[in-house]
Write a protein that holds these residues in place. Structure first.
Motif, PDB file in Angstrom:
ATOM      1  N   UNK A  68       0.858  -1.187   0.000  1.00 20.88           N
ATOM      2  CA  UNK A  68       0.000   0.000   0.000  1.00 20.88           C
ATOM      3  C   UNK A  68       0.892   1.235   0.000  1.00 20.88           C
ATOM      4  N   UNK A  69       0.589   2.187  -0.873  1.00 23.50           N
ATOM      5  CA  UNK A  69       1.346   3.439  -0.953  1.00 23.50           C
ATOM      6  C   UNK A  69       0.362   4.603  -0.873  1.00 23.50           C
ATOM      7  N   UNK A  70       0.581   5.495   0.066  1.00 20.23           N
ATOM      8  CA  UNK A  70      -0.242   6.692   0.207  1.00 20.23           C
ATOM      9  C   UNK A  70       0.663   7.896  -0.005  1.00 20.23           C
ATOM     10  N   UNK A  71       0.490   8.570  -1.142  1.00 20.20           N
ATOM     11  CA  UNK A  71       1.368   9.674  -1.503  1.00 20.20           C
ATOM     12  C   UNK A  71       0.686  11.011  -1.292  1.00 20.20           C
ATOM     13  N   UNK A  72       1.394  11.914  -0.639  1.00 18.10           N
ATOM     14  CA  UNK A  72       0.902  13.262  -0.417  1.00 18.10           C
ATOM     15  C   UNK A  72       2.071  14.105   0.034  1.00 18.10           C
ATOM     16  N   UNK A  73       1.844  14.994   0.983  1.00 19.70           N
ATOM     17  CA  UNK A  73       2.947  15.774   1.545  1.00 19.70           C
ATOM     18  C   UNK A  73       3.981  14.847   2.168  1.00 19.70           C
ATOM     19  N   UNK A  74       3.490  13.727   2.735  1.00 15.94           N
ATOM     20  CA  UNK A  74       4.362  12.652   3.192  1.00 15.94           C
ATOM     21  C   UNK A  74       4.024  11.407   2.389  1.00 15.94           C
ATOM     22  N   UNK A  75       5.003  10.554   2.171  1.00 14.69           N
ATOM     23  CA  UNK A  75       4.759   9.307   1.463  1.00 14.69           C
ATOM     24  C   UNK A  75       4.854   8.150   2.437  1.00 14.69           C
ATOM     25  N   UNK A  76       3.699   7.546   2.760  1.00 12.14           N
ATOM     26  CA  UNK A  76       3.690   6.411   3.673  1.00 12.14           C
ATOM     27  C   UNK A  76       3.478   5.129   2.888  1.00 12.14           C
TER      28      UNK A  76
END
Length: 554
Positions: A339-347
């Protein structure tokens, strides 16, 4: 005490301001100490929304033009602005210090519209929005029957950039109403670190108040159904949740980066909104409206950099360690999922059903956009420029684009220092470098998670969040953000934090999910600190270049 100077402010259009009690004006005169930058007086009088980069001069959105009395440019301004712009009196309000009476024109750059995604595209086997009566306790079922037949849960995705709220039926999951806005904390910076710094410098209570007021605005929109609420569940990154709860965030901004609290938090309406006197008029704090002891859950975190939004997303996707939650049927289905959640931080998180590894990396505004262009546009444009030979794999634009930039007709902008034009903006070399650094960090994180898991074959990749929802996967592969081997295995799943906040709230208040088990699982997830990983720098440098690439079986 430094000398007081007179600053005459000229607006490019009429703006409301604090000095004139919200009236619209085109020009006003202010006084300020000559030792201060221009930003504080603009903020105090409502003439600028905030220092989006935390006063580092990076974002360029606080640009002003001195029509008279321009101070000498700082070294930072010389590096950020062109010589002709400096000669015309353009400066950055967050760093420039007027030394004498002056006339300043507010220019700024208009923020592009950033779509706030509330849609979910979850795997069908992981959700059951119809026939969820068994998820509610007998007391809650009775409560629903006494009302108009519906009871609701409020889910909140507390993002660094945006805040999204949904009012959802506790039984069917149907969305009754949605409220969205930009996170008002952005006046203190667009990223987590600048807000941590602002809190440490004494603005913590104001940061808390800004988000609480935003949530209250959402509650005000949902006012007609407040008498039928069961609970609210909020999911955000670790820093956003700490700021919301008024916790000390100083330990999140320095090594060893230890949160004050990682576990599930349950507070009341009275506790969360303590000290806020100006409640919306239609919010009735009564038994018939919303009570002071109304329960609010704050999703648990895994580490300083992997927060409740990721825990909620993993819960919505059915990726929690099945054994920990007692799901024997799902525990028998072993598959490796990323799972990749990309935004201001990449988790990022990878799991094989037994073990879960998580990590995070700072991406800055490169993916979500810096106010003139959304991040998905940057990736799509970069892929096009590579194909056309205008951009090479090292990230350099060919002339004349290296000097002039590439115009984006679809993006919004305003006339400011020659960088923005009406109905268009420019994608410049600095933007490409920011994108390269962000994508290299994320790609390095993916490689390290994969290696630490034992280099398994990844069967499915979930792209979470608004960025992933609109991302052109093929373009992401072409610039090297995602490995070529992921083609055909990537699925955009939308706002999993919002979906997970609903499901966590539903299952916690309905007694289907034991809070102790949830905390046990989140405590068992292994968090990897990329800064302490030997191969991170190697991978980071390897993936700075642009172009399609592959490694092993990722």
């Amino acid at each position: 005490m430094s000398e007081q100077i007179k600053i005459t402010i000229v607006m490019h259009d009429e703006k409301p301001n604090a000095q004139n009690a919200g009236k619209f004006v085109r020009e006003m005169t202010l006084t300020q100490e000559s030792a201060l930058t221009l930003m504080p007086v603009l903020l105090k009088n409502g003439l600028m929304d905030g220092s989006f980069c935390g006063g580092r001069g990076d974002c360029g959105r606080c640009i002003v033009q001195f029509l008279k009395g321009a101070p000498l440019p700082t070294g930072l301004e010389r590096s950020r602005l062109e010589p002709e712009e400096l000669r015309q009196g353009y400066r950055l309000a967050c760093v420039t210090r007027p030394k004498a009476d002056c006339v300043v024109k507010i220019v700024g750059a208009e923020e592009a519209e950033i779509p706030i995604v509330t849609e979910m595209n979850l795997p069908s086997e992981n959700i059951d929005l119809i026939g969820q009566e068994n998820n509610l306790s007998e007391n809650h079922k009775a409560f629903a029957m006494k009302s108009d037949g519906s009871c609701y849960i409020i889910a909140v995705d507390l993002g660094t950039t945006t805040i999204a709220m949904q009012l959802r039926d506790a039984v069917t999951g149907a969305v009754a109403d949605t409220y969205c806005e930009r996170n008002p904390q952005r006046r203190y910076g667009t990223d987590v670190l600048t807000r941590i710094q602002a809190s440490v410098e004494g603005h913590g209570e104001e940061l808390r108040g800004l988000v609480c007021e935003a949530i209250l605005r959402g509650l005000s929109q949902f006012a007609e159904n407040l008498q039928n609420l069961l609970c609210m569940c909020i999911a955000g990154n670790t820093a956003m949740e700490h700021l919301l709860l008024g916790m000390d965030v100083s330990s999140l901004g320095k090594a060893p980066f230890v949160p004050v609290e990682k576990g599930l938090q349950k507070v009341t309406f009275a506790r969360l909104f303590e000290g806020l006197d100006n409640l919306p008029e239609n919010l009735r704090i009564t038994d018939e409206g919303i009570s002071l002891d109304f329960p609010i859950y704050i999703a648990p975190c895994i580490s300083a950099f992997v927060g409740g939004d990721i825990v909620a997303g993993l819960y919505a996707l059915g990726l929690l360690a099945a054994e920990a939650l007692g799901d024997r049927e799902r525990a028998g289905k072993r598959r490796v999922v990323l799972m990749i959640d990309l935004g201001t931080n990449g988790e990022m998180a990878i799991t094989d059903g037994r073990r879960m590894l998580v990590t995070a990396t700072a991406a800055g505004p490169a993916f979500e956009g810096d106010g003139t262009m959304v991040g998905t546009d940057r990736i799509a444009l970069s892929a096009q420029l590579l194909k056309r030979g205008i951009l090479d794999e090292s990230g350099l634009l060919a002339e004349p684009y290296f000097t002039e930039g590439v115009k984006m007709e679809s993006a919004k902008g305003t006339a400011a220092a020659g960088r923005y034009e009406k109905n268009g903006c420019y994608f410049i070399q600095q933007d490409i470098r920011a994108l390269q650094m962000a994508k290299a960090a994320v790609r390095a994180g993916v490689e390290i998670l994969w290696e630490e898991m034992g280099c398994p074959e990844i069967e499915e990749v979930f792209l979470a969040g608004g960025f992933g929802y609109y991302l052109d996967v093929e373009a992401a592969v072409e610039i090297g953000l995602l490995p070529a081997g992921m083609r055909g295995r990537v699925r955009a799943v939308g706002n999993t934090a919002l979906a997970g906040a609903y499901e966590l709230g539903r299952d916690l208040c309905g007694k289907r999910l034991d809070a102790a088990l949830l905390e046990k699982w989140s405590g068992q997830a292994e968090s990897i600190n990329l800064a302490k990983t030997e191969r991170f720098e190697e991978f980071y440098l390897k993936y700075m270049g642009l172009g399609e690439n592959e490694t092993g079986r990722v």
